[in-house]
Design a protein around this motif. Structure first.
Motif, PDB file in Angstrom:
ATOM      1  N   PRO A  49     -26.138 134.723  28.448  1.00 48.98           N
ATOM      2  CA  PRO A  49     -25.486 135.859  29.124  1.00 48.98           C
ATOM      3  C   PRO A  49     -26.444 137.037  29.338  1.00 48.98           C
ATOM      4  CG  PRO A  49     -24.889 135.836  26.823  1.00 48.98           C
ATOM      5  CD  PRO A  49     -25.729 134.608  27.053  1.00 48.98           C
ATOM      6  N   ALA A  50     -27.422 136.850  30.218  1.00 50.81           N
ATOM      7  CA  ALA A  50     -28.391 137.905  30.502  1.00 50.81           C
ATOM      8  C   ALA A  50     -28.568 138.024  32.013  1.00 50.81           C
ATOM      9  CB  ALA A  50     -29.724 137.576  29.846  1.00 50.81           C
ATOM     10  N   TYR A  51     -28.860 139.222  32.466  1.00 53.85           N
ATOM     11  CA  TYR A  51     -28.972 139.473  33.898  1.00 53.85           C
ATOM     12  C   TYR A  51     -30.404 139.672  34.377  1.00 53.85           C
ATOM     13  CZ  TYR A  51     -23.978 139.906  33.542  1.00 53.85           C
ATOM     14  OH  TYR A  51     -22.668 139.643  33.307  1.00 53.85           O
ATOM     15  N   SER A  52     -31.367 139.483  33.504  1.00 52.30           N
ATOM     16  CA  SER A  52     -32.764 139.633  33.912  1.00 52.30           C
ATOM     17  C   SER A  52     -33.637 138.855  32.939  1.00 52.30           C
ATOM     18  CB  SER A  52     -33.178 141.111  33.896  1.00 52.30           C
ATOM     19  OG  SER A  52     -33.188 141.596  32.563  1.00 52.30           O
ATOM     20  N   ALA A  53     -34.910 138.722  33.287  1.00 51.41           N
ATOM     21  CA  ALA A  53     -35.843 138.027  32.398  1.00 51.41           C
ATOM     22  C   ALA A  53     -35.998 138.802  31.095  1.00 51.41           C
ATOM     23  CB  ALA A  53     -37.186 137.858  33.083  1.00 51.41           C
ATOM     24  N   ARG A  54     -36.020 140.133  31.179  1.00 49.05           N
ATOM     25  CA  ARG A  54     -36.129 140.949  29.961  1.00 49.05           C
ATOM     26  C   ARG A  54     -34.906 140.777  29.066  1.00 49.05           C
ATOM     27  NH1 ARG A  54     -38.659 146.729  31.694  1.00 49.05           N
ATOM     28  NH2 ARG A  54     -40.810 146.103  31.442  1.00 49.05           N
ATOM     29  N   GLY A  55     -33.744 140.749  29.687  1.00 53.94           N
ATOM     30  CA  GLY A  55     -32.516 140.550  28.922  1.00 53.94           C
ATOM     31  C   GLY A  55     -32.494 139.195  28.235  1.00 53.94           C
ATOM     32  N   ALA A  56     -32.908 138.166  28.955  1.00 55.72           N
ATOM     33  CA  ALA A  56     -32.951 136.818  28.373  1.00 55.72           C
ATOM     34  C   ALA A  56     -33.957 136.760  27.234  1.00 55.72           C
ATOM     35  CB  ALA A  56     -33.299 135.793  29.444  1.00 55.72           C
ATOM     36  N   LEU A  57     -35.124 137.403  27.407  1.00 52.70           N
ATOM     37  CA  LEU A  57     -36.125 137.427  26.346  1.00 52.70           C
ATOM     38  C   LEU A  57     -35.595 138.146  25.120  1.00 52.70           C
ATOM     39  CD1 LEU A  57     -38.979 136.764  25.361  1.00 52.70           C
ATOM     40  CD2 LEU A  57     -39.735 138.915  26.396  1.00 52.70           C
ATOM     41  N   LEU A  58     -34.883 139.250  25.323  1.00 54.42           N
ATOM     42  CA  LEU A  58     -34.309 139.994  24.202  1.00 54.42           C
ATOM     43  C   LEU A  58     -33.301 139.131  23.438  1.00 54.42           C
ATOM     44  CD1 LEU A  58     -34.113 142.667  22.683  1.00 54.42           C
ATOM     45  CD2 LEU A  58     -32.318 143.336  24.268  1.00 54.42           C
ATOM     46  N   ILE A  59     -32.452 138.409  24.160  1.00 55.02           N
ATOM     47  CA  ILE A  59     -31.482 137.533  23.508  1.00 55.02           C
ATOM     48  C   ILE A  59     -32.211 136.413  22.764  1.00 55.02           C
ATOM     49  CG2 ILE A  59     -29.678 135.811  23.956  1.00 55.02           C
ATOM     50  CD1 ILE A  59     -28.649 137.704  26.145  1.00 55.02           C
ATOM     51  N   TYR A  60     -33.235 135.843  23.378  1.00 50.51           N
ATOM     52  CA  TYR A  60     -33.954 134.755  22.729  1.00 50.51           C
ATOM     53  C   TYR A  60     -34.692 135.235  21.485  1.00 50.51           C
ATOM     54  CZ  TYR A  60     -36.444 130.489  21.977  1.00 50.51           C
ATOM     55  OH  TYR A  60     -36.917 129.347  21.413  1.00 50.51           O
ATOM     56  N   LEU A  61     -35.325 136.411  21.567  1.00 46.60           N
ATOM     57  CA  LEU A  61     -36.008 136.954  20.392  1.00 46.60           C
ATOM     58  C   LEU A  61     -35.011 137.230  19.266  1.00 46.60           C
ATOM     59  CD1 LEU A  61     -38.594 139.387  22.017  1.00 46.60           C
ATOM     60  CD2 LEU A  61     -39.067 137.235  20.825  1.00 46.60           C
TER      61      LEU A  61
END
Length: 173
Positions: A143-155
């Protein structure tokens, strides 16, 4: 997705950079841009050039990635932009061998080895964690709307997974 470079690729000539009295032979060796030189014993030596920035440019149909590198020489500092993805010249076949001239994406990595960016990403390359991560979200979508958001969730997921592993290892040791 981070994919490490496989070993055993021979260095490939990339370009000869000429600027006034300066001439620099650039090769791709060990998945990064290097300057070719000779040792005192007459053997070829490849000096890796630092990637100052991984830049990208939006095109009409795709995004192109470039390494901004610098060559320090006694005359002056040279700054170059080396394209990381395949170019039209790379796709052309050599008239002598009838083979593709240069498979740039095979030899040159966007994230070169032995760099801070690689050390930061390398710990995230685990198939079992990827599988559990995918299964933990409905419809296998983060559930992320950008590459940064996805990276934050993954981290955050990796941090939580490591914390649980550390706590369990303390209990059972």
């Amino acid at each position: 997705m981070f994919t490490p470079q496989h070993d055993g690729l021979t260095p490939q000539s990339l370009l000869r950079h000429k600027d006034g009295p300066c001439t620099h032979d650039l090769y791709v060796a060990e998945a990064r841009v290097c300057e070719r030189g000779m040792t005192v014993q007459g053997k070829t030596h490849y000096t890796p050039l630092p990637v100052e920035e991984l830049e990208y440019r939006k095109g009409k149909r795709s995004t192109r990635f470039y390494h901004r590198i610098s060559i320090d020489c006694p005359v002056k500092k040279h700054t170059l932009h080396i394209r990381c993805d395949e170019t039209d010249e790379d796709r052309q076949s050599d008239p002598k061998t009838k083979k593709q001239r240069f498979n740039r994406t095979e030899h040159l990595r966007q994230v070169p080895p032995n760099t801070p960016a690689l050390r930061r990403l390398k710990g995230l390359d685990s198939e079992s964690i990827h599988s559990r991560f995918d299964q933990s979200y409905p419809h296998k979508r983060v559930p992320a709307y950008s590459a940064r958001g996805a990276l934050l969730i993954y981290l955050g997921y990796a941090w939580l997974n490591n914390s649980i592993t550390r706590a369990l290892s303390a209990i059972f040791s």
